[in-house]
Motif scaffolding. Structure first.
Motif, short mmCIF file in Angstrom:
data_model
loop_
_atom_site.label_atom_id
_atom_site.label_comp_id
_atom_site.label_asym_id
_atom_site.label_seq_id
_atom_site.Cartn_x
_atom_site.Cartn_y
_atom_site.Cartn_z
N THR A 68 29.40 13.99 -29.96
CA THR A 68 28.00 12.46 -30.56
C THR A 68 27.29 13.22 -31.47
O THR A 68 26.89 13.78 -31.58
CB THR A 68 27.06 11.61 -28.84
N GLY A 69 26.76 11.65 -31.97
CA GLY A 69 26.19 11.32 -33.26
C GLY A 69 24.33 10.93 -32.32
O GLY A 69 24.38 11.11 -31.66
N TYR A 70 23.58 11.52 -33.32
CA TYR A 70 22.14 11.57 -32.66
C TYR A 70 22.33 10.00 -32.12
O TYR A 70 21.60 9.41 -31.39
CB TYR A 70 21.23 11.77 -33.40
N ALA A 71 22.81 9.04 -32.82
CA ALA A 71 21.94 7.33 -32.46
C ALA A 71 23.03 7.06 -30.88
O ALA A 71 22.74 6.58 -30.60
CB ALA A 71 22.74 6.86 -33.50
N ASP A 72 23.42 7.95 -30.39
CA ASP A 72 24.50 7.04 -29.20
C ASP A 72 23.64 8.26 -28.14
O ASP A 72 24.34 7.91 -27.28
CB ASP A 72 25.34 7.79 -29.57
N ILE A 73 22.56 8.47 -27.85
CA ILE A 73 21.86 9.07 -27.07
C ILE A 73 21.85 8.45 -25.41
O ILE A 73 22.50 8.18 -24.81
CB ILE A 73 20.23 8.93 -27.78
#
Length: 447
Positions: free
Chosen positions: A108-113
């Motif tokens: 996952t990316g950081y924006a999808d926390i």
């Protein structure tokens, strides 16, 4: 099982080499499924695991991943979070429900926390790795997961092995119990057979002594029966009853050393010299059995069976309770039968007169309690008899039949003891003896 690896000290290539080593040593190929809607991502993951020894397959959608899992389950799934149609969170949740043993890792990316936390909660994700990932972190994660799987597999193997061992042990215990029970039964049967043969041998030897004929024929057998019945009526232990019975059979063994002319006379008509010689038979009887350890008690009874309660008996002049109880019983039984066969008087006495003579000796010649029990036993009403035996000729005998009572010869000797089980060989010998002696034999057989 390899020891845990410090992943911080390994490069990506080293981790690949360590993973390959683990697969070769463990003889199992771990299976990985990489899922991402971007083909270049799954291609990168495939290249990353090249040379690791893992079996890597890819899918570009959640549906394709589910289809693959339905055909061939895998050990580890790397799944992207954002995918059209079915998100990574939804995919991993389905995998948790349908293939719970498959470990799940989220990319996952950081924006999808926020979505990542939800995926961790719903799909019970082992861990998440952020994009762009570090190759060493991905390889170390796979290695840690497969090492945990290997430990779980080993745990399962050991548990199954333990269950199998426990089951085998239970079966062995059951078999062992059966074997012990069977062996115990065999030993019990052997012990009973030895005991029966032992008593039969004593009966046979007793009859050999009585084959000298005269008034003593059958005397020992009758005395032994009276002694055993008296001991039983006095509630003596089974071993004491048997000792009294054996002593009754063997009580006159010392008379083997005496001449026939002496034995043919009633005791009152013996001269002083003959009386002294006759009285030695009790001591001689003890000496004859001295070498037999099992006969120690019996030999003591035989030595003392002519002692008197008032101390005027022989050979030791014992008084009262000094006399063994078995000898007290034997003294009464022996005298009772001697009175009826004329061994102690000029003429034989009737059973009633013999009982009267025994009663007169109460407290002087005989132990008072023994006299009371003995006379009560004789006067007691006879119990209801068992079914009468079948009287069969030798031609009618079959192996397995059981003698109802002692089989006696014409001279009164016991040829076969009561309860003897007939065999084919024994029946053959009986028929041979019958033909040789030209005497028809009729045997009492239990119904």
């Amino acid at each position: 099982m390899n020891s845990p690896i410090d992943v911080t000290a390994l490069s990506g290539a080293a981790l690949q080499e360590e993973g390959a080593s683990l697969q070769v040593s463990g003889m199992r190929v771990w299976r990985i499924l990489c899922v991402d809607d971007e083909p270049n991502i799954v291609a990168s993951l495939r290249r990353l695991f090249r040379g690791s020894g893992y079996q890597v397959t890819t899918a570009t959608s959640g549906a394709q991943a589910i289809a693959h899992l339905e055909q061939e389950p895998v050990d580890l799934v790397f799944s992207d979070m954002r995918m059209p149609g079915m998100s990574g969170a939804q995919l991993l949740e389905q995998i948790r429900v349908r293939w719970p043993k498959t470990t799940r890792v989220l990319l996952t990316g950081y924006a999808d926390i926020g979505s990542t936390i939800a995926a961790i909660n719903s799909g019970e994700v082992y861990r998440y790795i952020t994009k762009p990932w570090d190759d060493g972190e991905v390889l170390a994660t796979a290695h840690q997961i497969f090492e945990r799987h290997a430990l779980e597999d080993e745990k399962t193997r050991l548990e199954e092995l333990l269950r199998a061992k426990n089951q085998a042990l239970m079966e062995l215990n059951e078999t062992l119990e059966e074997k012990v029970a069977a062996r115990t039964s065999e030993l019990l049967q052997l012990s009973q057979k030895i005991k029966k043969n032992y008593l039969t041998s004593i009966k046979v030897f007793s009859n050999l002594m009585e084959w000298r004929g005269g008034q003593l024929s059958g005397h020992s057998r009758r005395v032994a029966d009276l002694a055993r019945r008296t001991a039983r009526a006095m509630n003596m232990a089974e071993a004491d009853q048997q000792d009294a019975f054996i002593a009754g059979l063997m009580h006159d063994i010392g008379q083997i050393a005496l001449p026939d002319t002496l034995l043919a006379k009633p005791v009152p008509k013996l001269s002083d010299e003959e009386t002294a010689q006759y009285r030695r038979h009790a001591v001689l009887g003890e000496q004859a059995l001295m070498a037999l350890d099992d006969m120690h008690t019996v030999s003591n009874i035989i030595r003392s069976h002519h002692e008197r309660h008032d101390g005027l008996g022989y050979p030791d002049g014992l008084v009262g309770e000094m006399i063994p109880m078995g000898a007290c019983i034997l003294a009464v039984a022996d005298t009772y039968d001697d009175l009826q066969i004329g061994h102690l008087s000029s003429t034989p006495l009737s059973a009633a007169d013999a009982r009267s003579m025994i009663a007169r000796g109460r407290g002087t010649q005989f132990h008072p309690e023994v006299v009371d029990v003995f006379l009560q036993m004789l006067l007691k009403a006879a119990p209801v008899a068992d079914a009468p035996p079948r009287m069969l000729r030798t031609i009618q005998l079959q192996p397995g039949m059981i003698l109802a009572r002692d089989l006696l010869s014409s001279e009164g000797a016991v040829l076969l003891a009561a309860d003897h089980v007939l065999t084919a060989e024994l029946i053959k010998r009986l028929r041979l003896r019958e033909g040789r002696d030209d005497v028809e034999m009729i045997l009492p057989i239990k119904p």
